[in-house]
Design a protein around this motif. Structure first.
Motif, PDB file in Angstrom:
ATOM      1  N   TRP A 185       0.829  -1.213   0.000  1.00 38.31           N
ATOM      2  CA  TRP A 185       0.000   0.000   0.000  1.00 38.31           C
ATOM      3  C   TRP A 185       0.862   1.260   0.000  1.00 38.31           C
ATOM      4  CZ3 TRP A 185      -5.349   0.049  -0.241  1.00 38.31           C
ATOM      5  CH2 TRP A 185      -5.982  -1.195  -0.086  1.00 38.31           C
ATOM      6  N   LEU A 186       2.043   1.154   0.595  1.00 35.82           N
ATOM      7  CA  LEU A 186       2.953   2.300   0.707  1.00 35.82           C
ATOM      8  C   LEU A 186       4.358   1.878   0.279  1.00 35.82           C
ATOM      9  CD1 LEU A 186       1.931   3.475   4.318  1.00 35.82           C
ATOM     10  CD2 LEU A 186       1.143   4.503   2.168  1.00 35.82           C
ATOM     11  N   TYR A 187       5.221   2.871   0.019  1.00 33.11           N
ATOM     12  CA  TYR A 187       6.644   2.584  -0.194  1.00 33.11           C
ATOM     13  C   TYR A 187       7.462   3.711   0.433  1.00 33.11           C
ATOM     14  CZ  TYR A 187       6.535   5.981  -4.074  1.00 33.11           C
ATOM     15  OH  TYR A 187       6.403   7.119  -4.830  1.00 33.11           O
ATOM     16  N   ARG A 188       8.673   3.367   0.832  1.00 28.19           N
ATOM     17  CA  ARG A 188       9.554   4.338   1.480  1.00 28.19           C
ATOM     18  C   ARG A 188      10.670   4.767   0.549  1.00 28.19           C
ATOM     19  NH1 ARG A 188       9.229   0.746   6.349  1.00 28.19           N
ATOM     20  NH2 ARG A 188       7.980   1.821   7.934  1.00 28.19           N
ATOM     21  N   GLU A 189      11.074   6.016   0.657  1.00 27.56           N
ATOM     22  CA  GLU A 189      12.254   6.533  -0.038  1.00 27.56           C
ATOM     23  C   GLU A 189      13.189   7.101   1.023  1.00 27.56           C
ATOM     24  OE1 GLU A 189      11.484   9.262  -3.172  1.00 27.56           O
ATOM     25  OE2 GLU A 189      10.597   7.732  -4.489  1.00 27.56           O
ATOM     26  N   GLN A 190      14.411   6.573   1.063  1.00 31.91           N
ATOM     27  CA  GLN A 190      15.357   6.974   2.088  1.00 31.91           C
ATOM     28  C   GLN A 190      15.579   8.480   2.076  1.00 31.91           C
ATOM     29  OE1 GLN A 190      16.629   4.699   4.189  1.00 31.91           O
ATOM     30  NE2 GLN A 190      17.654   6.290   5.382  1.00 31.91           N
ATOM     31  N   GLY A 191      15.357   9.097   3.217  1.00 32.91           N
ATOM     32  CA  GLY A 191      15.594  10.530   3.346  1.00 32.91           C
ATOM     33  C   GLY A 191      14.453  11.405   2.876  1.00 32.91           C
ATOM     34  N   SER A 192      13.430  10.796   2.265  1.00 38.76           N
ATOM     35  CA  SER A 192      12.311  11.597   1.741  1.00 38.76           C
ATOM     36  C   SER A 192      11.008  11.355   2.480  1.00 38.76           C
ATOM     37  CB  SER A 192      12.107  11.308   0.246  1.00 38.76           C
ATOM     38  OG  SER A 192      13.250  11.675  -0.490  1.00 38.76           O
ATOM     39  N   GLY A 193      10.803  10.109   2.935  1.00 33.27           N
ATOM     40  CA  GLY A 193       9.563   9.808   3.649  1.00 33.27           C
ATOM     41  C   GLY A 193       8.848   8.600   3.083  1.00 33.27           C
ATOM     42  N   THR A 194       7.565   8.504   3.403  1.00 25.45           N
ATOM     43  CA  THR A 194       6.734   7.372   2.980  1.00 25.45           C
ATOM     44  C   THR A 194       5.672   7.859   2.007  1.00 25.45           C
ATOM     45  OG1 THR A 194       7.068   6.353   5.146  1.00 25.45           O
ATOM     46  CG2 THR A 194       5.302   5.459   3.794  1.00 25.45           C
ATOM     47  N   PHE A 195       5.460   7.086   0.930  1.00 25.66           N
ATOM     48  CA  PHE A 195       4.587   7.518  -0.155  1.00 25.66           C
ATOM     49  C   PHE A 195       3.507   6.467  -0.441  1.00 25.66           C
ATOM     50  CE2 PHE A 195       8.594   9.614  -0.529  1.00 25.66           C
ATOM     51  CZ  PHE A 195       8.319  10.887  -1.008  1.00 25.66           C
ATOM     52  N   CYS A 196       2.423   6.935  -1.034  1.00 27.30           N
ATOM     53  CA  CYS A 196       1.335   6.056  -1.457  1.00 27.30           C
ATOM     54  C   CYS A 196       1.746   5.311  -2.720  1.00 27.30           C
ATOM     55  CB  CYS A 196       0.078   6.891  -1.704  1.00 27.30           C
ATOM     56  SG  CYS A 196      -1.317   5.955  -2.370  1.00 27.30           S
ATOM     57  N   ALA A 197       1.619   3.989  -2.702  1.00 25.65           N
ATOM     58  CA  ALA A 197       1.994   3.189  -3.872  1.00 25.65           C
ATOM     59  C   ALA A 197       0.936   3.290  -4.958  1.00 25.65           C
ATOM     60  CB  ALA A 197       2.178   1.737  -3.459  1.00 25.65           C
ATOM     61  N   ASP A 198       1.356   3.080  -6.204  1.00 24.13           N
ATOM     62  CA  ASP A 198       0.427   3.018  -7.329  1.00 24.13           C
ATOM     63  C   ASP A 198       0.032   1.565  -7.509  1.00 24.13           C
ATOM     64  OD1 ASP A 198      -0.970   3.041  -9.681  1.00 24.13           O
ATOM     65  OD2 ASP A 198       0.425   4.355 -10.742  1.00 24.13           O
ATOM     66  N   ARG A 199      -1.119   1.204  -6.939  1.00 18.88           N
ATOM     67  CA  ARG A 199      -1.512  -0.202  -6.922  1.00 18.88           C
ATOM     68  C   ARG A 199      -1.928  -0.722  -8.293  1.00 18.88           C
ATOM     69  NH1 ARG A 199      -1.455  -2.579  -2.402  1.00 18.88           N
ATOM     70  NH2 ARG A 199      -2.977  -4.167  -2.966  1.00 18.88           N
TER      71      ARG A 199
END
Length: 373
Positions: free
Chosen positions: A56-70
């Protein structure tokens, strides 16, 4: 009781489904979620970690957590040869539901689909949980019996998410008007009319109708009950319409009928029941009060379930297609999935309404014959 961890997890997931968080949009920070829900950082991290693991989500180091494109996840999953269908019904192991499920499951298995079966217990909260699981696991298609279809549904956004992800679904037994889905249903209004008309033709004029009105089926059957009275110029007493919801089904119909039997309206000669399950409950009440069926009161059920023939008094009832409905639903969802993948397909999906039929047994009797006894 919902735990704090599940509260955070469910809230974030709901925002994704509702479109508050859009694909690749950064979600609220851990600190913001901690403050909003009054929970610890550990609780937030557990909830977010689960949603990342589930896609449902994905993380980017140093940027935060984002909504995934399901939708991309679904596209990638299509390379997997395993085909899967979810079947969602209000109940699983009782009444007519096992027959419906068997009819669908048999056909789907024959066509190579893995079938997962879920129950909502006719509860909106449980329906939401089931739909969240279905969206998480990305099924190829869904067969759904709506939950409390006679009332406003708070989970419509989950069905819209299925549409957004191009996951076909069909509804059985009832449907949500807002969605205008492909559906396979009974003509419940005509069923209620046939139940009532049968008693009227037998000379009954003092008839009680008992209907579950948080389901669309009950509302339609009650409409047929009223229509039969109007068409035959027979007035309906307000007290002779008993309505109840899912939570009241074990108590209110019995309580209201007992009041009627004890009142000046106790001269009732006919009962039209929402389904066979209710008819059996009322039959037991009458038996305990030494009221004979059909000598004193005639009863008509609906669905022609196994219950209709197992009791001492065999029940007059409206036929429900049961396993045939399940098989037809399976054929329809398979065709929808195939047409989605085959761009040259000319398949036009359409809804189906079963025409009801009355099976007459020994629970109803002609009033003229009774008067001669």
């Amino acid at each position: 009781m919902t735990t704090k961890y599940n509260m955070v997890k469910r809230a974030v997931k709901s925002r994704i489904i509702d479109g508050i968080y859009t694909p690749n949009q950064k979600i609220s920070s851990e600190s913001e979620l901690m403050k909003e829900f009054g929970v610890s950082r550990h609780t937030v991290r557990l909830a977010i970690g689960d949603l990342v693991s589930a896609g449902w989500l994905y993380r980017e180091q140093g940027s935060g957590t984002f909504c995934a494109d399901r939708s991309l996840i679904k596209s990638n999953d299509n390379t997997n040869s395993q085909k899967s269908i979810a079947i969602v019904t209000t109940y699983l192991s009782d009444y007519i539901f096992p027959s419906i499920i068997r009819g669908a499951e048999s056909k789907l298995s024959e066509e190579g689909y893995q079938v997962s079966i879920f129950s909502t217990n006719n509860n909106h909260e449980m329906e939401r949980g089931v739909l969240e699981k279905i969206l998480s696991q990305q099924f190829d298609g869904v067969i759904v019996e709506p939950t409390k279809s006679g009332s406003s549904n708070p989970n419509i956004s989950y069905y819209l998410k299925l549409e957004q992800l191009d996951i076909p679904y069909i509804m059985i037994n009832a449907f949500y008007d807002e969605l205008e889905p492909i559906s396979i249903v009974m003509d419940d209004e005509k069923g209620g009319l046939l139940q009532t008309e049968h008693l009227i033709k037998l000379g009954h004029k003092n008839i009680v109708g008992c209907f579950k009105t948080d389901d669309r089926q009950g509302i339609k059957r009650m409409k047929g009950f009223l229509k039969a009275h109007r068409q035959n110029n027979i007035p309906v007493r307000e007290s002779h319409i008993i309505t109840y919801n899912t939570e009241e089904k074990q108590t209110k119909p019995l309580e209201e009928l007992q009041k009627l039997l004890a009142s000046s309206d106790g001269s009732i000669t006919g009962l039209v029941c929402y389904n066979d399950e209710l008819a059996m409950m009322l039959l037991e009440l009458l038996r305990n009060k030494n009221i004979k069926v059909p000598e004193d009161i005639s009863i008509v059920g609906h669905d022609d379930s196994m219950l209709a023939e197992i009791s001492e008094v065999k029940l007059t009832s409206i036929v429900h297609p049961k396993s045939e409905m399940g098989e037809l639903a399976a054929n329809a969802i398979i065709a929808l999935i195939d047409s989605k993948h085959d761009k040259t397909s000319n398949y036009n999906a359409s809804s189906m309404i079963y025409d009801p039929e009355l099976i007459v047994r020994s629970s109803t009797k002609n009033m003229e014959l009774l008067e001669k006894v």
